[in-house]
Design a protein around this motif. Structure first.
Motif, PDB file in Angstrom:
ATOM      1  N   VAL A  79      38.114  46.626  45.428  1.00 58.48           N
ATOM      2  CA  VAL A  79      37.181  45.941  44.538  1.00 58.48           C
ATOM      3  C   VAL A  79      37.678  44.525  44.263  1.00 58.48           C
ATOM      4  O   VAL A  79      38.885  44.284  44.200  1.00 58.48           O
ATOM      5  CB  VAL A  79      36.998  46.719  43.205  1.00 58.48           C
ATOM      6  CG1 VAL A  79      38.286  46.749  42.395  1.00 58.48           C
ATOM      7  CG2 VAL A  79      35.861  46.156  42.382  1.00 58.48           C
ATOM      8  N   VAL A  80      36.716  43.620  44.159  1.00 59.97           N
ATOM      9  CA  VAL A  80      37.008  42.244  43.756  1.00 59.97           C
ATOM     10  C   VAL A  80      36.042  41.921  42.624  1.00 59.97           C
ATOM     11  O   VAL A  80      34.836  42.116  42.762  1.00 59.97           O
ATOM     12  CB  VAL A  80      36.820  41.251  44.920  1.00 59.97           C
ATOM     13  CG1 VAL A  80      36.984  39.826  44.430  1.00 59.97           C
ATOM     14  CG2 VAL A  80      37.778  41.556  46.051  1.00 59.97           C
ATOM     15  N   ASP A 100      40.450  36.912  27.262  1.00 63.65           N
ATOM     16  CA  ASP A 100      40.959  36.260  28.463  1.00 63.65           C
ATOM     17  C   ASP A 100      41.900  37.187  29.235  1.00 63.65           C
ATOM     18  O   ASP A 100      41.861  37.236  30.469  1.00 63.65           O
ATOM     19  CB  ASP A 100      41.673  34.958  28.111  1.00 63.65           C
ATOM     20  CG  ASP A 100      40.715  33.894  27.580  1.00 63.65           C
ATOM     21  OD1 ASP A 100      39.483  34.026  27.787  1.00 63.65           O
ATOM     22  OD2 ASP A 100      41.205  32.931  26.950  1.00 63.65           O
ATOM     23  N   GLN A 101      42.719  37.952  28.509  1.00 61.37           N
ATOM     24  CA  GLN A 101      43.644  38.880  29.167  1.00 61.37           C
ATOM     25  C   GLN A 101      42.879  39.999  29.859  1.00 61.37           C
ATOM     26  O   GLN A 101      43.215  40.394  30.975  1.00 61.37           O
ATOM     27  CB  GLN A 101      44.640  39.460  28.159  1.00 61.37           C
ATOM     28  CG  GLN A 101      45.688  40.355  28.804  1.00 61.37           C
ATOM     29  CD  GLN A 101      46.530  39.614  29.830  1.00 61.37           C
ATOM     30  OE1 GLN A 101      47.128  38.586  29.518  1.00 61.37           O
ATOM     31  NE2 GLN A 101      46.585  40.116  31.060  1.00 61.37           N
ATOM     32  N   LEU A 102      41.841  40.518  29.209  1.00 62.46           N
ATOM     33  CA  LEU A 102      41.036  41.577  29.821  1.00 62.46           C
ATOM     34  C   LEU A 102      40.350  41.067  31.088  1.00 62.46           C
ATOM     35  O   LEU A 102      40.335  41.752  32.114  1.00 62.46           O
ATOM     36  CB  LEU A 102      40.005  42.118  28.832  1.00 62.46           C
ATOM     37  CG  LEU A 102      39.108  43.247  29.345  1.00 62.46           C
ATOM     38  CD1 LEU A 102      39.916  44.421  29.887  1.00 62.46           C
ATOM     39  CD2 LEU A 102      38.172  43.708  28.244  1.00 62.46           C
ATOM     40  N   LEU A 103      39.807  39.855  31.053  1.00 61.47           N
ATOM     41  CA  LEU A 103      39.189  39.270  32.257  1.00 61.47           C
ATOM     42  C   LEU A 103      40.222  39.081  33.365  1.00 61.47           C
ATOM     43  O   LEU A 103      39.941  39.346  34.541  1.00 61.47           O
ATOM     44  CB  LEU A 103      38.535  37.924  31.925  1.00 61.47           C
ATOM     45  CG  LEU A 103      37.205  37.987  31.200  1.00 61.47           C
ATOM     46  CD1 LEU A 103      36.747  36.581  30.825  1.00 61.47           C
ATOM     47  CD2 LEU A 103      36.142  38.697  32.026  1.00 61.47           C
ATOM     48  N   ALA A 104      41.429  38.629  33.003  1.00 59.05           N
ATOM     49  CA  ALA A 104      42.491  38.455  33.996  1.00 59.05           C
ATOM     50  C   ALA A 104      42.889  39.796  34.606  1.00 59.05           C
ATOM     51  O   ALA A 104      43.065  39.910  35.823  1.00 59.05           O
ATOM     52  CB  ALA A 104      43.700  37.764  33.359  1.00 59.05           C
ATOM     53  N   ASP A 105      43.018  40.838  33.775  1.00 60.70           N
ATOM     54  CA  ASP A 105      43.381  42.173  34.275  1.00 60.70           C
ATOM     55  C   ASP A 105      42.299  42.727  35.189  1.00 60.70           C
ATOM     56  O   ASP A 105      42.597  43.338  36.220  1.00 60.70           O
ATOM     57  CB  ASP A 105      43.622  43.135  33.108  1.00 60.70           C
ATOM     58  CG  ASP A 105      44.866  42.792  32.305  1.00 60.70           C
ATOM     59  OD1 ASP A 105      45.739  42.058  32.818  1.00 60.70           O
ATOM     60  OD2 ASP A 105      44.951  43.243  31.147  1.00 60.70           O
ATOM     61  N   ASN A 111      41.841  47.775  43.455  1.00 56.06           N
ATOM     62  CA  ASN A 111      41.240  49.048  43.846  1.00 56.06           C
ATOM     63  C   ASN A 111      40.510  49.660  42.671  1.00 56.06           C
ATOM     64  O   ASN A 111      40.695  49.267  41.528  1.00 56.06           O
ATOM     65  CB  ASN A 111      42.311  50.026  44.345  1.00 56.06           C
ATOM     66  CG  ASN A 111      43.033  49.511  45.554  1.00 56.06           C
ATOM     67  OD1 ASN A 111      44.109  48.955  45.437  1.00 56.06           O
ATOM     68  ND2 ASN A 111      42.437  49.651  46.720  1.00 56.06           N
ATOM     69  N   TRP A 112      39.690  50.656  42.971  1.00 59.19           N
ATOM     70  CA  TRP A 112      38.978  51.392  41.942  1.00 59.19           C
ATOM     71  C   TRP A 112      38.941  52.851  42.365  1.00 59.19           C
ATOM     72  O   TRP A 112      39.096  53.193  43.535  1.00 59.19           O
ATOM     73  CB  TRP A 112      37.561  50.844  41.738  1.00 59.19           C
ATOM     74  CG  TRP A 112      36.660  51.148  42.901  1.00 59.19           C
ATOM     75  CD1 TRP A 112      36.557  50.459  44.068  1.00 59.19           C
ATOM     76  CD2 TRP A 112      35.773  52.257  43.009  1.00 59.19           C
ATOM     77  NE1 TRP A 112      35.658  51.055  44.896  1.00 59.19           N
ATOM     78  CE2 TRP A 112      35.158  52.155  44.274  1.00 59.19           C
ATOM     79  CE3 TRP A 112      35.438  53.312  42.176  1.00 59.19           C
ATOM     80  CZ2 TRP A 112      34.225  53.097  44.712  1.00 59.19           C
ATOM     81  CZ3 TRP A 112      34.516  54.227  42.620  1.00 59.19           C
ATOM     82  CH2 TRP A 112      33.912  54.124  43.869  1.00 59.19           C
ATOM     83  N   GLN A 113      38.758  53.699  41.376  1.00 63.35           N
ATOM     84  CA  GLN A 113      38.552  55.125  41.642  1.00 63.35           C
ATOM     85  C   GLN A 113      37.637  55.684  40.579  1.00 63.35           C
ATOM     86  O   GLN A 113      37.571  55.176  39.464  1.00 63.35           O
ATOM     87  CB  GLN A 113      39.864  55.887  41.692  1.00 63.35           C
ATOM     88  CG  GLN A 113      40.663  55.853  40.417  1.00 63.35           C
ATOM     89  CD  GLN A 113      42.018  56.514  40.575  1.00 63.35           C
ATOM     90  OE1 GLN A 113      42.499  56.753  41.677  1.00 63.35           O
ATOM     91  NE2 GLN A 113      42.664  56.802  39.465  1.00 63.35           N
ATOM     92  N   PHE A 121      39.867  50.826  37.221  1.00 59.86           N
ATOM     93  CA  PHE A 121      40.170  49.676  38.048  1.00 59.86           C
ATOM     94  C   PHE A 121      41.683  49.580  38.096  1.00 59.86           C
ATOM     95  O   PHE A 121      42.337  49.475  37.047  1.00 59.86           O
ATOM     96  CB  PHE A 121      39.542  48.412  37.473  1.00 59.86           C
ATOM     97  CG  PHE A 121      38.032  48.460  37.505  1.00 59.86           C
ATOM     98  CD1 PHE A 121      37.343  48.182  38.674  1.00 59.86           C
ATOM     99  CD2 PHE A 121      37.317  48.811  36.383  1.00 59.86           C
ATOM    100  CE1 PHE A 121      35.958  48.245  38.716  1.00 59.86           C
ATOM    101  CE2 PHE A 121      35.927  48.879  36.404  1.00 59.86           C
ATOM    102  CZ  PHE A 121      35.245  48.596  37.584  1.00 59.86           C
ATOM    103  N   VAL A 122      42.248  49.623  39.298  1.00 60.23           N
ATOM    104  CA  VAL A 122      43.694  49.715  39.475  1.00 60.23           C
ATOM    105  C   VAL A 122      44.250  48.369  39.936  1.00 60.23           C
ATOM    106  O   VAL A 122      43.805  47.807  40.931  1.00 60.23           O
ATOM    107  CB  VAL A 122      44.039  50.817  40.507  1.00 60.23           C
ATOM    108  CG1 VAL A 122      45.549  50.947  40.658  1.00 60.23           C
ATOM    109  CG2 VAL A 122      43.407  52.140  40.110  1.00 60.23           C
ATOM    110  N   GLY A 123      45.193  47.879  39.178  1.00 67.78           N
ATOM    111  CA  GLY A 123      45.867  46.626  39.492  1.00 67.78           C
ATOM    112  C   GLY A 123      47.184  46.619  38.751  1.00 67.78           C
ATOM    113  O   GLY A 123      47.716  47.681  38.422  1.00 67.78           O
ATOM    114  N   PRO A 124      47.730  45.439  38.446  1.00 63.67           N
ATOM    115  CA  PRO A 124      48.961  45.386  37.651  1.00 63.67           C
ATOM    116  C   PRO A 124      48.809  46.166  36.334  1.00 63.67           C
ATOM    117  O   PRO A 124      49.765  46.749  35.847  1.00 63.67           O
ATOM    118  CB  PRO A 124      49.162  43.899  37.391  1.00 63.67           C
ATOM    119  CG  PRO A 124      48.456  43.229  38.528  1.00 63.67           C
ATOM    120  CD  PRO A 124      47.281  44.109  38.842  1.00 63.67           C
ATOM    121  N   LYS A 125      47.604  46.141  35.780  1.00 67.80           N
ATOM    122  CA  LYS A 125      47.299  46.957  34.610  1.00 67.80           C
ATOM    123  C   LYS A 125      46.022  47.727  34.917  1.00 67.80           C
ATOM    124  O   LYS A 125      45.007  47.130  35.249  1.00 67.80           O
ATOM    125  CB  LYS A 125      47.098  46.086  33.368  1.00 67.80           C
ATOM    126  CG  LYS A 125      46.788  46.894  32.137  1.00 67.80           C
ATOM    127  CD  LYS A 125      46.666  46.027  30.905  1.00 67.80           C
ATOM    128  CE  LYS A 125      46.357  46.914  29.713  1.00 67.80           C
ATOM    129  NZ  LYS A 125      46.147  46.112  28.511  1.00 67.80           N
TER     130      LYS A 125
END
Length: 134
Positions: A79-80, A100-105, A111-113, A121-125
Motif C-alpha cells: 500500500v502507498v 502530522d505524526q498520524l499522517l507520517a505513520d 503493507n496492509w492486512q 497498515f504495517v510500517g515503522p508503526k
C-alpha cells in the motif's frame, strides 16, 4: 415429498440470493468503505481519526483536528498512501503534532492486512483501523 421439494426450493433460493449479492472478501482492500482508527479520543478533541476510501482509492481523511484528502494505491498486500492538503481548523500545537505524526505513520506504511473488520497498515508503526459496518 412436498416437504423435500420445499426444502430444496428454499435452499436454491438462498443460494441464488448469495450469488446475486456482492460481498467484499475478508482479504480485499476496503475500497468504498469507511474505517475508524483503533484509538482513544485525545485531550481537546471529540474526534477519533477516520478514513473514507472511495472505489478508486481516493480518500477523505478526518484526523483529531485536521481534515483533508489523500490517495491510496494498492497492489497485493503493498500500500502507498499520499496525503493531500489538510485543513488546519484552528488546531492547537499538540493536536497539529498528533495529526502530522498520524499522517507520517500512514504514509510510511508499506503493507496492509485485513482480518474481518480490522485493517492494519504495517510500517515503522502499525495502525489498526476498524471498518464501520453499521
Amino acid at each position: 415429498m412436498t416437504a423435500m421439494t420445499t426444502l430444496l426450493r428454499a435452499t436454491l433460493a438462498g443460494a441464488a440470493f448469495l450469488i446475486a449479492v456482492p460481498v467484499h472478501a475478508a482479504d480485499e482492500f476496503p475500497f468504498g468503505m469507511e474505517m475508524t482508527l483503533d484509538a482513544q479520543r485525545q485531550p481537546g478533541s471529540k474526534r477519533i481519526p477516520n478514513l473514507e476510501i472511495g472505489d478508486a482509492g481516493e480518500a477523505r481523511v478526518e484526523l483529531w483536528c485536521k481534515g483533508g484528502k489523500g490517495q491510496f494505491s494498492v497492489a497485493g498486500n503493498t500500500v502507498v498512501f499520499v496525503a493531500g492538503a489538510m485543513e488546519n481548523r484552528s488546531c492547537s500545537d499538540a493536536q497539529a503534532t498528533m495529526d502530522d505524526q498520524l499522517l507520517a505513520d500512514l504514509g510510511a506504511a508499506a503493507n496492509w492486512q485485513r482480518r474481518g473488520d480490522v485493517v492494519t497498515f504495517v510500517g515503522p508503526k502499525s495502525l489498526r483501523f476498524r471498518l464501520n459496518t453499521n
